[in-house]
Motif scaffolding. Sequence first.
Motif, short mmCIF file in Angstrom:
data_model
loop_
_atom_site.label_atom_id
_atom_site.label_comp_id
_atom_site.label_asym_id
_atom_site.label_seq_id
_atom_site.Cartn_x
_atom_site.Cartn_y
_atom_site.Cartn_z
N ARG A 102 52.15 55.38 122.51
CA ARG A 102 52.17 56.53 123.40
C ARG A 102 51.00 56.46 124.37
O ARG A 102 49.96 55.89 124.05
CB ARG A 102 52.08 57.82 122.59
N PRO A 103 51.16 57.01 125.54
CA PRO A 103 50.03 57.00 126.48
C PRO A 103 48.88 57.83 125.92
O PRO A 103 49.11 58.80 125.18
CB PRO A 103 50.62 57.62 127.75
N PRO A 104 47.65 57.46 126.24
CA PRO A 104 46.51 58.24 125.75
C PRO A 104 46.56 59.67 126.29
O PRO A 104 47.11 59.93 127.36
CB PRO A 104 45.30 57.46 126.28
N ARG A 105 45.96 60.55 125.54
CA ARG A 105 46.02 61.97 125.89
C ARG A 105 44.70 62.54 126.38
O ARG A 105 44.69 63.58 127.05
CB ARG A 105 46.50 62.79 124.68
N TYR A 106 43.60 61.88 126.04
CA TYR A 106 42.31 62.50 126.31
C TYR A 106 41.34 61.51 126.96
O TYR A 106 41.49 60.30 126.85
CB TYR A 106 41.68 63.03 125.00
N ARG A 110 42.93 58.50 129.24
CA ARG A 110 44.01 59.22 129.92
C ARG A 110 43.85 59.11 131.44
O ARG A 110 44.83 58.92 132.17
CB ARG A 110 44.01 60.68 129.50
N HIS A 113 45.07 55.75 132.53
CA HIS A 113 46.54 55.71 132.50
C HIS A 113 47.13 56.41 133.73
O HIS A 113 48.04 55.86 134.38
CB HIS A 113 47.04 56.38 131.22
N GLU A 114 46.62 57.58 134.05
CA GLU A 114 47.12 58.30 135.22
C GLU A 114 46.84 57.52 136.51
O GLU A 114 47.64 57.55 137.44
CB GLU A 114 46.49 59.68 135.30
N TYR A 169 42.12 64.13 136.29
CA TYR A 169 41.91 63.67 134.92
C TYR A 169 40.58 62.92 134.78
O TYR A 169 40.05 62.82 133.67
CB TYR A 169 43.05 62.77 134.49
N PRO A 173 38.03 65.53 132.70
CA PRO A 173 38.79 64.88 131.63
C PRO A 173 39.17 65.87 130.53
O PRO A 173 38.39 66.75 130.17
CB PRO A 173 37.82 63.80 131.11
N LYS A 174 40.36 65.68 130.04
CA LYS A 174 40.83 66.53 128.96
C LYS A 174 40.18 66.07 127.66
O LYS A 174 40.25 64.90 127.29
CB LYS A 174 42.36 66.43 128.85
#
Length: 201
Positions: A102-106, A110, A113-114, A169, A173-174
Motif C-alpha cells: 500500500r502507498p505510505p500514509r504518513y 507519503r 509518493h504524492e 503533503y 506532512p501528515k
Amino acid sequence: MIVTLIVVCEVGFWVLLAAGLATRYLLGMPRTGLALLLCEPLLEVVLLAATAVDLRNGAEPSWEHGLAALYIGYTVGHGHRTVKWLDGHAAHRLAGGPPPPRPPRYGTARAAHEGRVWLGTLVAAAVATTLLQLAARYVGDPDRTGPLYSWMYGAWRAAGIHGLIALSYLVLPKKAPKAEKPRDRGQDRGQDQDREPTGTR
C-alpha cells in the motif's frame, strides 16, 4: 466522431486489461496475457491518427480534439501506474501472490509518493500540450485554433492544482497517530508504596 472514439478507446482499455490479466493468471498464459496488455498503447495510436485525419479533412478544431489530446496524455502519464496497480491485485487474488504494498500514509514517505504521482500529471500535461501544439501548427490558422490552446491552459492548470496538493503533503506532512505510552512501572511501584497497607499492624 472523436468523442465516440474516445469512449471506444476507454472501453477497449478496460477490456484488454481484463483479458490480459485473466489470461495471465486464470489461464496460466503469462506471455499471451502480457501481449494483450502491450496492445493497449495501440488504442492511443488509433485515437491520435483519427484526430489527425479529422483535422486534415477540414474539421474545425474543437473541444473534442482537446479532449482526445488530454486522454492520450493521461494514458501516457498514469496508464502504467494504473496497470501495475491492477496487476498486483490480480496476482494476489487470482494467483496467490503476496498482497501489493500500500502507498505510505504518513510523513516524508507519503510526500514522496504524492510527488511521484504528480510527476505523472506533469507528463500528461506535457504530452497533451505537445499534441495540441502539433495540431495547431497542422491547421495553421490562428483564428481556428483557439479551442486547442484553451485545453493547453486547462491541462497546466490541472497540473498546477495537483502540484499544490502534492506540495501540501511536504509542507504539512501528515503525522502518524501516537501509540499509547505504556505505564511507568517504577512510578507504579512508588504509588503502591505510598498507599497504606491493608490488614493489621
